[in-house]
Design an enzyme around this catalytic site. Structure first.
Site, short mmCIF file in Angstrom:
data_model
loop_
_atom_site.label_atom_id
_atom_site.label_comp_id
_atom_site.label_asym_id
_atom_site.label_seq_id
_atom_site.Cartn_x
_atom_site.Cartn_y
_atom_site.Cartn_z
N LYS A 70 0.83 -1.21 0.00
CA LYS A 70 0.00 0.00 0.00
C LYS A 70 0.87 1.26 0.00
O LYS A 70 1.96 1.28 0.58
CB LYS A 70 -0.91 0.02 1.23
CG LYS A 70 -1.91 -1.15 1.30
CD LYS A 70 -2.64 -1.17 2.62
CE LYS A 70 -3.63 -2.32 2.73
NZ LYS A 70 -4.87 -2.08 2.00
N CYS A 104 -8.31 3.01 1.82
CA CYS A 104 -7.89 2.02 2.82
C CYS A 104 -8.29 2.56 4.19
O CYS A 104 -7.70 3.54 4.67
CB CYS A 104 -6.38 1.78 2.77
SG CYS A 104 -5.82 0.69 4.11
N ASN A 106 -7.92 1.15 7.14
CA ASN A 106 -6.91 0.93 8.17
C ASN A 106 -5.85 2.02 8.14
O ASN A 106 -5.52 2.61 9.16
CB ASN A 106 -6.28 -0.45 8.00
CG ASN A 106 -7.08 -1.54 8.67
OD1 ASN A 106 -7.25 -1.53 9.88
ND2 ASN A 106 -7.58 -2.48 7.89
N MET A 314 -10.54 -5.36 6.68
CA MET A 314 -10.20 -4.08 6.09
C MET A 314 -11.03 -3.00 6.77
O MET A 314 -12.21 -3.21 7.07
CB MET A 314 -10.48 -4.08 4.59
CG MET A 314 -9.80 -5.21 3.83
SD MET A 314 -10.67 -6.79 3.93
CE MET A 314 -11.95 -6.53 2.71
#
Length: 392
Positions: A70, A104, A106, A314
């Site tokens: 990522k 994303c 997280n 996620m």
């Protein structure tokens, strides 16, 4: 033969929630990579170590999983009443592309602290001690996210006693609020239904809740696809037939949701939609050996990311879970016992997570004001990444 030397680019390697990624200040990128395009994608691919036919990302910063492949780019916000813009790139491990189609959740937990530490948040918005409220514009999905970052003596507080299943060590709690998390491009339920019959060639007709909230997600009943909802990664990720089934479901769900125009486009949109399956609460043993009792949770959820079962959950899918659970009649809500609810605790492969959402029905349309969850974040390394100067 002369080869171009490596260059250094300032970067920070951070954990956010159950993910890790390489964070950049937009202004630190080479000028040609400060705008979207092939040069930026090529640079990020090389930073992470992709595409890697060996699937290991040995020659880069990636960790050979969807959770660790990522990248994040942060800049002063271009939007009024926001502090920073946050752009997320999910880097394919074995293919030469970066997927910019979603967020994303997280890593969102790390954006606020990165922004503060990088001087991107005005000093008068940061208390000497207390909670700094960072207003984030999520550029991929064009949504507002509020991160509440603990501050001690004017600095981001990273250590603490908040425990997050899927993360080994405790850290400081960061509360993240996803404002109006439904997809701004259309209805929260793109088919207009809380539950659809999704026809999947070679698989069958499956009940599905398809929702745009946090990230486009297709929810299925575990028992309809041969599972019970307590599965860990080993039960699915080593099963080529199962992974092929999930990818087929994902592709046909994406088509039904209007995310792609033909089925072949799904291969170039790996990050979205997600596929998840739900089941009623039952006890199981998590991947760490922790016993999860049926009474500890409201339902079971397992989700796939970038073609594999996720080791935890996620963050964006957790937003989708919170939203769907708050709306009576969805598969998520029914698995949790049905009825009206503003929070659920669900079981995932690494343990449990509590998420909340505020939903309301207006003129026959469901809307969600915000979804809330707690995560933690920590700087793992900071300095510079190096890449060959001609890689982009």
């Amino acid at each position: 033969m002369t080869h171009v030397a490596q260059i250094k680019i300032p970067a920070t390697y951070m954990r956010g929630g159950t993910s890790k990624g390489v964070f950049f200040n937009l202004e630190d990128l080479p000028e040609v990579a400060q705008v979207a395009g092939n040069a930026r994608d090529a640079l990020l691919l090389r930073v992470i170590g992709s595409p890697d036919p060996y699937g290991k990302q040995t020659d880069g910063m990636g960790g050979a999983t969807s959770s660790t492949s990522k990248t994040v780019i942060v800049s002063k916000s271009s939007q009024p009443d926001h502090d920073v813009d946050y752009l997320f790139g999910q880097v394919s491990i074995d293919k030469p592309f970066v997927d910019w189609s979603g967020n994303c959740g997280n890593l969102t937990a790390a954006v606020g602290s990165f922004a503060i530490s990088s001087g991107l948040v005005d000093a008068d918005r940061i208390p000497e001690s207390g909670i700094a409220t960072v207003r984030i514009w999520q550029a991929n999905i064009r949504k507002t996210i509020i991160a509440r970052v603990p501050i001690t003596n004017g600095q981001v507080q990273e250590t603490g006693d908040f425990e997050l299943d899927g993360v080994t060590f405790p850290a400081a709690e960061v509360q993240v609020e996803f404002m109006n998390p439904a997809d701004g491009e259309g209805s929260m339920f793109p088919t207009g239904n809380l539950v659809d019959d999704l026809e999947v060639p070679g698989v069958g007709t499956l009940k599905a809740t398809m929702i745009n909230a946090g990230i486009p997600t297709i929810f299925l009943n575990a028992d309809e696809i041969g599972y019970v909802g307590t599965e860990l990664q080993g039960a699915i990720n080593g099963d080529a037939k199962a992974l092929s089934m999930f990818e087929t479901i994902r592709a046909h769900g994406a088509l039904r949701m209007g995310l792609i125009q033909n089925i072949d486009e799904a291969a170039q949109r790996q990050h979205t939609p997600k596929v998840a399956f739900v089941a009623k609460s039952t006890g199981y043993v998590s991947s760490s050996g922790k016993q999860i009792a049926a009474d500890d949770i409201d339902l079971l959820v397992r989700a796939l990311s970038m073609g594999l079962l996720h080791h935890a959950m996620m963050g964006t899918a957790a937003v989708a879970i919170a939203t769907a659970a708050a709306i009576p009649g969805t598969l998520v809500n029914l698995a949790a016992g049905g009825g009206e609810r503003n929070a659920v605790r669900f079981g995932h492969p690494s343990g449990t997570l509590r998420v909340g959402a505020e939903a309301s029905l207006n003129d026959g349309e469901w809307s969600v004001n915000k979804a809330i969850m707690s995560r933690s974040a920590r700087v793992l390394m900071e300095g510079s990444v190096r890449v060959p100067g001609d890689c982009f």
